[in-house]
Design an enzyme around this catalytic site. Structure first.
Site, mmCIF file in Angstrom:
data_model
loop_
_atom_site.group_PDB
_atom_site.id
_atom_site.type_symbol
_atom_site.label_atom_id
_atom_site.label_comp_id
_atom_site.label_asym_id
_atom_site.label_seq_id
_atom_site.Cartn_x
_atom_site.Cartn_y
_atom_site.Cartn_z
ATOM 1 N N GLY A 32 4.091 7.275 -4.009
ATOM 2 C CA GLY A 32 3.208 8.275 -3.437
ATOM 3 C C GLY A 32 2.715 9.260 -4.490
ATOM 4 O O GLY A 32 3.431 9.597 -5.431
ATOM 5 N N ARG B 208 11.093 -14.752 6.599
ATOM 6 C CA ARG B 208 10.718 -15.536 7.778
ATOM 7 C C ARG B 208 10.511 -16.998 7.378
ATOM 8 O O ARG B 208 9.576 -17.336 6.652
ATOM 9 C CB ARG B 208 9.440 -14.972 8.407
ATOM 10 N N HIS C 203 11.656 -3.170 2.272
ATOM 11 C CA HIS C 203 11.457 -2.025 1.369
ATOM 12 C C HIS C 203 12.126 -0.785 1.961
ATOM 13 O O HIS C 203 11.466 0.059 2.575
ATOM 14 C CB HIS C 203 9.958 -1.817 1.193
ATOM 15 N N GLN D 115 -1.432 5.275 2.344
ATOM 16 C CA GLN D 115 -1.100 4.071 1.589
ATOM 17 C C GLN D 115 -1.932 2.857 2.028
ATOM 18 O O GLN D 115 -2.304 2.009 1.205
ATOM 19 C CB GLN D 115 0.390 3.760 1.718
ATOM 20 N N SER E 20 4.815 -4.549 3.002
ATOM 21 C CA SER E 20 6.273 -4.511 2.951
ATOM 22 C C SER E 20 6.843 -4.194 4.324
ATOM 23 O O SER E 20 6.199 -3.562 5.154
ATOM 24 C CB SER E 20 6.738 -3.470 1.934
ATOM 25 N N CYS F 144 4.803 1.087 -7.310
ATOM 26 C CA CYS F 144 3.864 2.145 -6.949
ATOM 27 C C CYS F 144 4.580 3.200 -6.125
ATOM 28 O O CYS F 144 5.531 2.906 -5.409
ATOM 29 C CB CYS F 144 2.679 1.572 -6.185
ATOM 30 N N CYS G 40 8.464 6.197 -3.131
ATOM 31 C CA CYS G 40 9.058 4.854 -3.149
ATOM 32 C C CYS G 40 9.848 4.570 -4.421
ATOM 33 O O CYS G 40 10.693 3.675 -4.432
ATOM 34 C CB CYS G 40 7.977 3.794 -2.971
#
Length: 385
Positions: A373, A214, A341, A159, A240, A371, A89
């Site tokens: 992986g 939203r 994301h 995750q 996300s 953060c 990420c």
């Protein structure tokens, strides 16, 4: 001492899964921001010495060094090379680090950093599945590794599992997470309505705003969702969004600024990356931030604005508890829970937003972390000029 400056930064609106960008070839998404980046900066594209792009799941239309492909698809000079980075990420935040390090080292003067991801077209972890199945291999990068099994056993490397572990360790309730998620949506809607993103956005066709926020969500709706992990507290509402998008920044040396008549907008103050428990995976921004502040001699109170990726609500809530940061300075325009994301693009996207918000508010220092992986986290601190 050499300096590295951000002179331009742009991003596409972020599209929802199956939304306005879902059918756009990733190279064309990347090309879109690259053309605009070079046009806005005023720099000669032929003077760019490298294009460093983040991207995950580099198969199909994202394969073949998407950094190079996107640059060429933009109609930009063939003599400029490109390289694609995968730090999960944090890939395009790492792309920014590599670009800045090239300039800080004195070996390069003008480097593009950015990232692209079309998650609608190439779902997360699709690459590992596609590679493993034809060869009869166990799915996933850890399956079958004796060294991994000896060190970490058979615990899930996932995750969602990691986010649940964070919620448990830091005593974060489902209500805490849902209230945070609602705040993210409200902040994002406010930012859109007030035009806070307008300067950083490059509309794509008729799509001129982020699709994720939203307006009609609420705590009651969130409370009705089933947990992602059976028996857990994590739901889609506090996670996300699957997204599509691209972002790019131009990093310049003092020499390039002078040669091309550029205007520096921010100075790279600090770059670092740290790792920790890969099973909990998503809590690395905590030690990474502590490391960065120690290296710079700064305190969290010196930071005017923070962008920490909202991979999941407990990631940010645990970080807030540990750092003591003021929530009113963190993700002030919402985060990935509301805005999305697009994995390989998010690092560059967050820095683009951080730069523009520092300029809008007059803040001096901004900190970005996320953060990644494998239990990793990059930290970038910039100083607005």
């Amino acid at each position: 001492m050499a300096e590295a400056y951000i002179v331009a930064a742009v991003r596409t609106p972020v599209g929802r899964r199956g939304g306005g960008l879902s059918a756009v070839h990733p190279a064309d998404l990347g090309a879109h921001v690259l053309r605009e980046l070079m046009g806005r900066s005023g720099a000669d594209p032929a003077a760019v010495e490298d294009v460093v792009f983040g991207c995950l799941d580099t198969v199909g239309p994202q394969a073949g060094d998407i950094a190079r492909t996107a640059w060429l698809a933009a109609g930009l000079p063939e003599e400029v090379p490109g390289v694609t980075v995968d730090r999960q990420c944090g890939s395009s935040q790492q792309a920014l680090h590599f670009a800045a390090q090239g300039v800080l080292s004195g070996t390069q003067d003008l480097v593009v950093a950015g990232g692209v991801q079309n998650m609608s077209m190439i779902p997360i972890a699709f690459a590992s599945r596609q590679a493993a199945e034809p060869l009869g291999l166990a799915e996933g990068p850890f399956a079958g590794s004796e060294g991994w099994r000896e060190r970490y056993g058979k615990r899930p490397v996932n995750q969602f599992y990691g986010a649940e572990l964070i919620a448990q360790k830091w005593g974060i309730s489902r209500t805490d997470m849902e209230e945070y998620a609602l705040r993210s949506h409200r902040r994002a809607v406010r930012a859109i309505d007030e035009g806070r993103f307008d300067r950083e956005l490059v509309p794509f066709g008729d799509m001129a705003v982020d699709e994720g926020p939203r307006r009609d969500t609420g705590l009651e709706k969130m409370a009705g969702l089933n947990p992602v992990v059976e028996g857990g507290s994590l739901t889609a509402a506090v996670s996300s969004q699957v997204s599509d998008g691209a972002a790019a920044l131009l990093i310049a040396s003092e020499q390039a600024v002078a040669d091309h008549g550029l205007t520096p907008r921010a100075r790279i103050h600090h770059l670092s990356v740290r790792g920790e428990d890969p099973i909990r995976m998503l809590s690395a921004p905590i030690p990474a931030t502590a490391h960065a502040l120690k290296k710079t001699g700064m305190s969290i109170g010196d930071i005017d604005l923070v962008e920490i990726n909202e991979a999941f609500a407990p990631v940010v809530l645990a970080w807030l508890k540990e750092t003591g940061a003021d929530p009113d300075r963190v993700n002030v325009n919402g985060g990935a829970i509301a805005l999305g994301h697009p994995l390989g693009a998010t690092g560059a996207k967050l820095m683009t937003t951080l730069l523009h918000e520092l300029e809008r508010t007059g803040g001096r220092y901004g900190l970005q972390t996320m953060c990644e992986g494998g239990g990793q986290a990059n930290v970038t601190i910039v100083e607005r000029l």
